[in-house]
Design an enzyme around this catalytic site. Structure first.
Site, mmCIF file in Angstrom:
data_model
loop_
_atom_site.group_PDB
_atom_site.id
_atom_site.type_symbol
_atom_site.label_atom_id
_atom_site.label_comp_id
_atom_site.label_asym_id
_atom_site.label_seq_id
_atom_site.Cartn_x
_atom_site.Cartn_y
_atom_site.Cartn_z
ATOM 1 N N LYS A 43 0.817 -1.227 0.000
ATOM 2 C CA LYS A 43 0.000 0.000 0.000
ATOM 3 C C LYS A 43 0.843 1.266 0.000
ATOM 4 C CE LYS A 43 -2.232 -0.939 3.858
ATOM 5 N NZ LYS A 43 -1.710 -2.262 4.177
ATOM 6 N N ASN A 62 -3.172 6.223 5.859
ATOM 7 C CA ASN A 62 -2.412 5.234 6.616
ATOM 8 C C ASN A 62 -0.908 5.340 6.399
ATOM 9 O OD1 ASN A 62 -2.709 2.796 8.381
ATOM 10 N ND2 ASN A 62 -1.684 1.777 6.673
ATOM 11 N N HIS A 104 -4.538 -9.189 10.220
ATOM 12 C CA HIS A 104 -5.440 -8.502 11.152
ATOM 13 C C HIS A 104 -6.696 -9.312 11.482
ATOM 14 C CE1 HIS A 104 -2.894 -5.058 10.735
ATOM 15 N NE2 HIS A 104 -3.234 -4.824 9.492
#
Length: 458
Positions: free
Chosen positions: A125, A148, A194
């Site tokens: 990302k 983020n 996660h």
């Protein structure tokens, strides 16, 4: 900053006063909202007080007066169990949102046509976000990059028709953004991650899918099963990205995907779009995907091919992510401190040969066993930190290794070993496959220390 005017005159609860939480509280206040903020830690409350942000224990508040709860993405929304502030909001029928949702509402109110690129995926990302922003800036666009990647979105300049927002989004942030509607939505890949916060891989993938479901144009990497299924459900307004290995992939043969193979990015009809061969900041197959996505997004936003190629060539990369920090004679030194697990380190090991590998720290589940197929690329390993015994057991008999305990010793020995190896371009690679917490506060401090040690070499 982007003041949040969409809650002007209304009362908003906010929980979580870290970096982005404090920025969000200021943006709400400056936009005219009546904010009541709280945090479980004294440090966040002290920062809010210094900023003049009203604080109060939300457990004692009248929740019937709140229009919304703005929640920090680090606070559990569903798993392993909802945070107490979430339960209070749900009990009162108060909507729960995050800072990127506030940005999306502000964008629709101010400039609904403002370009907005949102990027998610389990891996890659940050590099993809930075590369897209770099290509746009290099072509002269007004670009705001955040999310983020480490810059709170509401700290950026407000949306406008002439300004592009390029925003990295984690699954936690997507989960708090029910009306997410970027101009271009990017999903790179999905692998298990996660799950302590999302429960199952299916739920994790469903959250990621929301980013591309609401996008004007969806750009989806289809090299993994969950992402392929998401692309199939998307239908129109989709560009697929493939990074084929071995024989020609079916998706290439049928002209379904933009592809990246051996450094060449090709359109679905086979037309070459760009060549990243020899660009050090974009080494490795994983960066082929990142670059292919960035090229597609830049083209969609009207950037000319010549400007895209120039931007790729000038991309400096990100700190601590396969960052070339120096050379000593033929020896290349690479800082990949961000590689805190085996999956991340795999990307570096596939990008180089004749590797003098510095690894270790606080090990993750599985250690380095998944990396055994890449050991033939490693000339010597230099072990540091708490994982030394476990990693030595995995390396034993397959890769020669030296126990170094600390990073300074490892850099000295690895530099000497690489220089004496006789290989045409040996690489001293810090790619620890471990968290840093046994010896360093975070991976950034560890990477900075490596960079300093390399620069201090004779």
């Amino acid at each position: 900053m982007t003041p949040v005017t969409t809650f002007a005159g209304r009362k908003v609860a906010l929980f979580g006063l870290g970096g982005s939480g404090l920025v969000t509280a200021r943006a709400l206040r400056d936009g005219g909202a009546d904010v009541l903020a709280w945090d479980d830690g004294a440090e966040g409350l002290a920062r809010a007080a210094a900023e003049g942000i009203p604080t109060g224990d939300l457990r004692e508040a009248d929740w019937s007066s709140f229009e919304a709860l703005v929640l920090s993405p680090g606070v559990p929304l569903t798993h392993p169990e909802p945070h107490w502030s979430v339960r209070l909001a749900q009990g009162a029928g108060v909507e729960i949102v995050g800072d990127i949702e506030l940005f999306c509402r502000e964008r629709r109110a101010r400039a609904p046509g403002a370009p907005f690129v949102a990027i998610t995926g389990t891996n890659g990302k940050s590099t993809t976000t930075a590369l897209i922003a770099h290509l746009l800036r290099a072509a002269g666009r007004d670009v705001q990059m955040g999310g983020n990647i480490g810059v709170a979105i509401l700290s950026l300049e407000p949306p406008s028709e002439s300004r592009v927002h390029v925003v990295e989004m984690s699954s936690f942030q997507i989960d708090l953004c029910p009306s997410l509607d970027p101009s271009v939505g990017v999903l790179l890949n999905i692998t298990p991650d996660h799950l302590d916060r999302h429960g199952t891989l299916e739920q994790y993938a469903a959250i990621k899918e929301r980013l591309v479901r609401g996008a004007g144009l969806a750009v989806v990497g289809v090299d993994d099963g969950p992402s392929r299924a998401i692309a199939d459900r998307r239908g129109a307004g989709l560009v697929r990205i493939r990074v084929p290995h071995g024989p020609l992939a079916a998706s290439e043969a049928t002209g379904e995907a933009v592809s990246a193979r051996d450094g060449v990015i090709r359109d679905a009809d086979g037309t070459p779009l760009a060549d990243i061969t020899g660009i050090g900041s974009l080494r490795g197959a994983h960066n082929g995907q990142n670059a292919a996505v960035a090229v597609v997004v830049a083209r969609a936003l009207g950037i000319e091919s010549e400007d895209i190629r120039a931007g790729l060539a000038s991309f400096p990369g990100l700190p601590h992510r396969m960052e070339e920090v120096g050379r000593r004679g033929p020896v290349l030194f690479v800082n990949d401190s961000k590689a805190t697990n085996a999956d991340s380190t795999e990307k570096a090991l596939t990008a180089f040969r004749d590797i003098h590998w510095i690894l270790g720290g606080k090990a993750k589940d599985g250690g380095i066993f998944p990396l055994v197929p890449y050991f033939e690329r490693v000339a010597h390993a230099y072990l540091i930190g708490a994982a030394s015994d476990a990693f030595a057991a995995t390396l034993d008999g397959a890769v020669p290794y030296t126990r170094c305990e600390t990073l300074d010793v490892a850099v000295e020995k690895a530099a000497a070993g690489a220089a004496a190896s006789g290989a045409p371009e040996p690489v001293v690679l810090l790619s620890p496959a471990c968290a840093s917490y046994d010896q360093f506060r975070n991976f950034e401090v560890r990477g900075d220390r490596f960079r300093d040690l390399v620069r201090a070499l004779p």
